[in-house]
Design a protein around this motif. Structure first.
Motif, mmCIF file in Angstrom:
data_model
loop_
_atom_site.group_PDB
_atom_site.id
_atom_site.type_symbol
_atom_site.label_atom_id
_atom_site.label_comp_id
_atom_site.label_asym_id
_atom_site.label_seq_id
_atom_site.Cartn_x
_atom_site.Cartn_y
_atom_site.Cartn_z
ATOM 1 N N GLN A 244 88.757 44.003 83.446
ATOM 2 C CA GLN A 244 87.863 44.788 84.259
ATOM 3 C C GLN A 244 87.967 46.366 83.651
ATOM 4 O OE1 GLN A 244 88.262 43.745 88.739
ATOM 5 N NE2 GLN A 244 88.825 41.755 88.053
ATOM 6 N N ALA A 245 89.001 46.543 83.158
ATOM 7 C CA ALA A 245 89.125 47.904 82.844
ATOM 8 C C ALA A 245 88.665 47.811 81.958
ATOM 9 C CB ALA A 245 91.178 48.201 83.121
ATOM 10 N N HIS A 246 88.884 46.802 81.277
ATOM 11 C CA HIS A 246 88.097 46.870 79.445
ATOM 12 C C HIS A 246 86.639 46.693 79.314
ATOM 13 C CE1 HIS A 246 92.277 46.851 77.641
ATOM 14 N NE2 HIS A 246 91.504 47.420 77.826
ATOM 15 N N GLY A 247 86.348 46.158 80.848
ATOM 16 C CA GLY A 247 84.106 45.790 80.990
ATOM 17 C C GLY A 247 83.994 44.730 81.278
ATOM 18 N N THR A 248 85.004 43.653 81.368
ATOM 19 C CA THR A 248 84.598 42.189 81.717
ATOM 20 C C THR A 248 84.467 42.384 83.499
ATOM 21 O OG1 THR A 248 86.112 41.320 81.011
ATOM 22 C CG2 THR A 248 85.806 39.732 81.793
ATOM 23 N N SER A 249 83.116 41.643 83.743
ATOM 24 C CA SER A 249 83.431 41.381 85.367
ATOM 25 C C SER A 249 83.840 40.859 86.151
ATOM 26 C CB SER A 249 81.588 40.676 85.271
ATOM 27 O OG SER A 249 82.073 39.383 85.071
ATOM 28 N N ALA A 250 84.365 40.519 86.980
ATOM 29 C CA ALA A 250 84.938 40.536 88.354
ATOM 30 C C ALA A 250 85.424 38.671 87.958
ATOM 31 C CB ALA A 250 85.337 40.804 89.569
ATOM 32 N N THR A 251 83.271 38.417 87.605
ATOM 33 C CA THR A 251 83.797 36.978 87.916
ATOM 34 C C THR A 251 84.314 35.909 86.679
ATOM 35 O OG1 THR A 251 81.581 37.144 89.340
ATOM 36 C CG2 THR A 251 81.782 34.809 88.200
ATOM 37 N N ALA A 252 83.770 36.823 85.598
ATOM 38 C CA ALA A 252 84.142 36.157 84.628
ATOM 39 C C ALA A 252 85.739 35.777 84.107
ATOM 40 C CB ALA A 252 84.234 37.456 83.419
ATOM 41 N N SER A 253 86.884 37.556 84.598
ATOM 42 C CA SER A 253 87.868 37.562 83.975
ATOM 43 C C SER A 253 89.057 36.560 85.425
ATOM 44 C CB SER A 253 88.573 38.713 85.566
ATOM 45 O OG SER A 253 88.149 39.337 86.518
ATOM 46 N N GLY A 254 88.272 36.120 86.954
ATOM 47 C CA GLY A 254 88.457 35.562 87.577
ATOM 48 C C GLY A 254 88.353 33.586 86.804
ATOM 49 N N TRP A 255 87.211 33.641 85.884
ATOM 50 C CA TRP A 255 87.158 32.026 85.585
ATOM 51 C C TRP A 255 88.218 31.632 83.854
ATOM 52 C CZ3 TRP A 255 86.139 27.489 87.323
ATOM 53 C CH2 TRP A 255 85.140 28.095 88.111
ATOM 54 N N HIS A 256 88.999 33.479 83.105
ATOM 55 C CA HIS A 256 89.467 33.466 82.307
ATOM 56 C C HIS A 256 90.983 33.152 82.829
ATOM 57 C CE1 HIS A 256 86.717 36.398 80.109
ATOM 58 N NE2 HIS A 256 86.356 34.388 80.211
ATOM 59 N N LEU A 257 91.375 34.069 84.543
ATOM 60 C CA LEU A 257 92.768 33.276 84.670
ATOM 61 C C LEU A 257 92.649 31.629 84.949
ATOM 62 C CD1 LEU A 257 95.166 34.873 85.533
ATOM 63 C CD2 LEU A 257 94.636 34.562 88.022
ATOM 64 N N PHE A 258 91.352 31.206 85.244
ATOM 65 C CA PHE A 258 92.255 29.457 85.785
ATOM 66 C C PHE A 258 91.870 28.733 84.058
ATOM 67 C CE2 PHE A 258 89.173 25.645 85.347
ATOM 68 C CZ PHE A 258 89.872 24.844 86.420
ATOM 69 N N ALA A 259 91.489 29.368 83.111
ATOM 70 C CA ALA A 259 91.948 28.979 81.324
ATOM 71 C C ALA A 259 92.879 29.250 81.374
ATOM 72 C CB ALA A 259 90.763 29.411 80.245
ATOM 73 N N LEU A 260 93.749 30.636 81.901
ATOM 74 C CA LEU A 260 94.887 30.633 81.529
ATOM 75 C C LEU A 260 95.862 29.299 81.636
ATOM 76 C CD1 LEU A 260 97.198 33.647 81.382
ATOM 77 C CD2 LEU A 260 97.732 31.556 82.839
ATOM 78 N N GLN A 261 95.044 29.359 83.039
ATOM 79 C CA GLN A 261 95.902 28.267 83.427
ATOM 80 C C GLN A 261 95.662 26.042 82.612
ATOM 81 O OE1 GLN A 261 94.093 28.858 87.725
ATOM 82 N NE2 GLN A 261 96.616 29.381 88.421
ATOM 83 N N VAL A 262 94.586 26.152 82.650
ATOM 84 C CA VAL A 262 94.406 25.126 81.875
ATOM 85 C C VAL A 262 95.313 25.477 80.051
ATOM 86 C CG1 VAL A 262 92.841 24.090 80.264
ATOM 87 C CG2 VAL A 262 91.979 24.884 83.008
ATOM 88 N N ALA A 263 94.919 26.145 79.934
ATOM 89 C CA ALA A 263 95.773 26.280 78.257
ATOM 90 C C ALA A 263 97.444 25.725 78.439
ATOM 91 C CB ALA A 263 95.468 27.902 77.921
ATOM 92 N N GLY A 264 97.716 26.635 79.482
ATOM 93 C CA GLY A 264 99.011 26.477 79.884
ATOM 94 C C GLY A 264 99.556 24.558 79.832
ATOM 95 N N LEU A 265 98.515 24.625 80.643
ATOM 96 C CA LEU A 265 98.869 22.716 80.665
ATOM 97 C C LEU A 265 98.836 22.038 79.516
ATOM 98 C CD1 LEU A 265 96.521 22.546 84.238
ATOM 99 C CD2 LEU A 265 99.105 22.176 84.711
ATOM 100 N N LEU A 266 97.723 22.405 78.946
ATOM 101 C CA LEU A 266 98.189 21.946 78.263
ATOM 102 C C LEU A 266 99.394 21.969 77.057
ATOM 103 C CD1 LEU A 266 94.131 22.365 76.712
ATOM 104 C CD2 LEU A 266 94.849 20.008 77.636
ATOM 105 N N ALA A 267 99.504 23.291 76.587
ATOM 106 C CA ALA A 267 100.722 23.959 76.026
ATOM 107 C C ALA A 267 102.578 22.788 76.525
ATOM 108 C CB ALA A 267 100.448 24.895 76.023
ATOM 109 N N ASN A 268 102.272 22.616 78.210
ATOM 110 C CA ASN A 268 103.310 21.889 79.311
ATOM 111 C C ASN A 268 103.562 20.431 78.125
ATOM 112 O OD1 ASN A 268 102.588 22.705 82.262
ATOM 113 N ND2 ASN A 268 104.265 23.764 81.051
ATOM 114 N N LEU A 269 102.180 20.192 77.873
ATOM 115 C CA LEU A 269 102.234 18.557 77.495
ATOM 116 C C LEU A 269 102.426 18.574 76.566
ATOM 117 C CD1 LEU A 269 99.537 16.598 79.480
ATOM 118 C CD2 LEU A 269 101.352 16.643 79.779
ATOM 119 N N ALA A 270 102.254 19.700 75.656
ATOM 120 C CA ALA A 270 102.631 20.050 73.695
ATOM 121 C C ALA A 270 103.858 20.101 73.204
ATOM 122 C CB ALA A 270 101.618 20.496 73.339
ATOM 123 N N THR A 271 104.737 20.685 74.176
ATOM 124 C CA THR A 271 105.286 21.216 73.950
ATOM 125 C C THR A 271 106.739 20.232 74.616
ATOM 126 O OG1 THR A 271 104.649 23.676 74.478
ATOM 127 C CG2 THR A 271 107.491 23.113 74.807
#
Length: 397
Positions: A244-271
């Protein structure tokens, strides 16, 4: 070198089964859901109970403090009553504490949160030990599987918190208390395992299970656990603010945090699939740290591509937690030693994790920018990679 084949269980106990694996996965569901459900409704809690922002911050970090304090004590509890019974008791305490936390009382909120953290700390430490004992040839796979389930439950808990809180006037209590049901379900499925009681079976086990606090390898594993936890909890706490400090909206940053969790789940399984292919985990550890570093450096250099950077950081973080938890079993002879190492590493690790977001938040307040905190995180990653490369070598305590 003594063999690590002794299980430390009484003769005649039931063999591993699908029910045991189901129990482990259901226990894992409870490790983060009760914690991640708090953040989305923290403002409702503040308004309803009239508590300040600083008090609310302490409330969020209290479970991490409990993890740090209680983790070294969990192996002693397991030695006294057995791993299965210790896990069963922790699930019962977790269910009760989750209900108490949702009661209309400020003391109940604090007491429930504290005991919730204590219960999860015991489970955090002993679950890798149980995996080491029951699945010695599948440590990476089972750890990755339960880490993925844990992460998925955490994401769902944070996502459902606000809708559940909106159902009644004091709906935050429902949003927090409903997770007691999951603890009871896990306890019911795990109940048949409580007939087992792990006990030391010979003097060799006692020798191998001596304190890991004097081992250089144990400290390398601990430092890796602590630094990766610090980076992860700092990212999930402050990354939306960074964006948000770099210009991303609050809504988008919330969805981006969700994307972090999804990426983490996929990496869990791959690792989890990659760990068994080599006795040495140094390449995986270096690669995971590199992904997080690219994500943080990318956000500094090109914040417009913030979604890409958070996905890379999330994938690296997801790989790191599976590697850290797997090392408790991979670097030890038996489940007694794994429990001791897990207790040590998680005690120090969560102490660092509790302090990291607070210190970097203070650095942001002092500088008025997220640039310095992100550079500090990159420095922490250097320490993480150095410790991880040492811990990843194929050797035992």
């Amino acid at each position: 070198m003594a063999s690590g084949t002794a299980t430390g269980t009484r003769p005649g106990t039931a063999p591993r089964s699908g029910l045991l694996l189901a129990g482990i996965l259901l226990i894992a569901v409870n490790l983060r859901a009760a914690i991640t459900s708090v953040g989305p409704v923290i403002e409702d809690i503040r308004t309803d109970l009239d508590i300040g922002g600083a008090t609310a911050s302490v409330l969020v970090s209290l479970p991490l403090v409990a993890f740090a304090v209680v983790s070294p004590l969990a192996p002693a509890l397991a030695r006294r009553i057995g791993i299965e019974r210790a896990l069963g008791a922790a699930l019962a305490v977790l269910a009760a504490a989750t209900v108490v936390r949702s009661l209309p009382s400020i003391p109940a909120l604090w007491v429930g949160t504290a005991f919730l953290g204590i219960a999860i700390a015991v489970i955090n430490v002993l679950l890798p030990s149980l995996v080491k004992r029951e699945y010695p040839d599948r440590i990476g796979q089972v750890t990755g599987l339960y880490s993925s389930v844990q992460g998925a439950a955490a994401a769902l808990a944070s996502g459902f918190a606000v809708p559940l809180a909106g159902t009644t006037q004091h709906g935050w209590r429902l949003a927090l208390g409903i997770w007691a049901g999951l603890a009871l379900v896990a306890l019911a499925v795990f109940l048949p395992q409580l007939r087992r009681r792990s006990v030391p079976v010979d003097a060799a086990t006692t020798v191998r299970s001596r304190s890991p606090w004097g081992s250089a390898l144990a400290w390398q594993v601990t430092l890796f656990m602590g630094t990766q936890s610090t980076v992860y909890y700092t990212l999930i706490t402050w990354w939306p603010s960074v964006e948000q400090a770099h210009g991303t909206s609050a809504t988008a940053s919330g969805w981006h945090l969700f994307a972090l969790q999804v990426a983490g789940l996929l990496a869990n399984l791959a690792t989890a699939r990659l760990i068994p292919r080599r006795a040495d985990q140094r390449l995986l550890i270096g690669g995971a740290a590199g992904l997080v570093a690219i994500g943080i450096a990318g956000q500094l250099a090109l914040p417009a591509a913030s979604l890409l950077w958070i996905v890379l950081a999330g994938a690296g973080g997801g790989a790191n937690i599976v590697l850290a938890l797997s090392l408790f079993g991979l670097r030890t002879h038996d489940h007694h030693q794994a429990a001791a190492l897990s207790g040590m590493a998680q005690s120090v690790g969560y102490a660092l994790a509790a302090a990291g977001p607070v210190l970097l938040g203070a650095l942001h307040d002092a500088t008025g920018s997220w640039t310095a905190p992100l550079w500090v995180l990159l420095a922490v990653l250097v320490v993480q990679a150095a410790a991880g490369v040492q811990a990843g070598r194929a050797r035992l305590l």
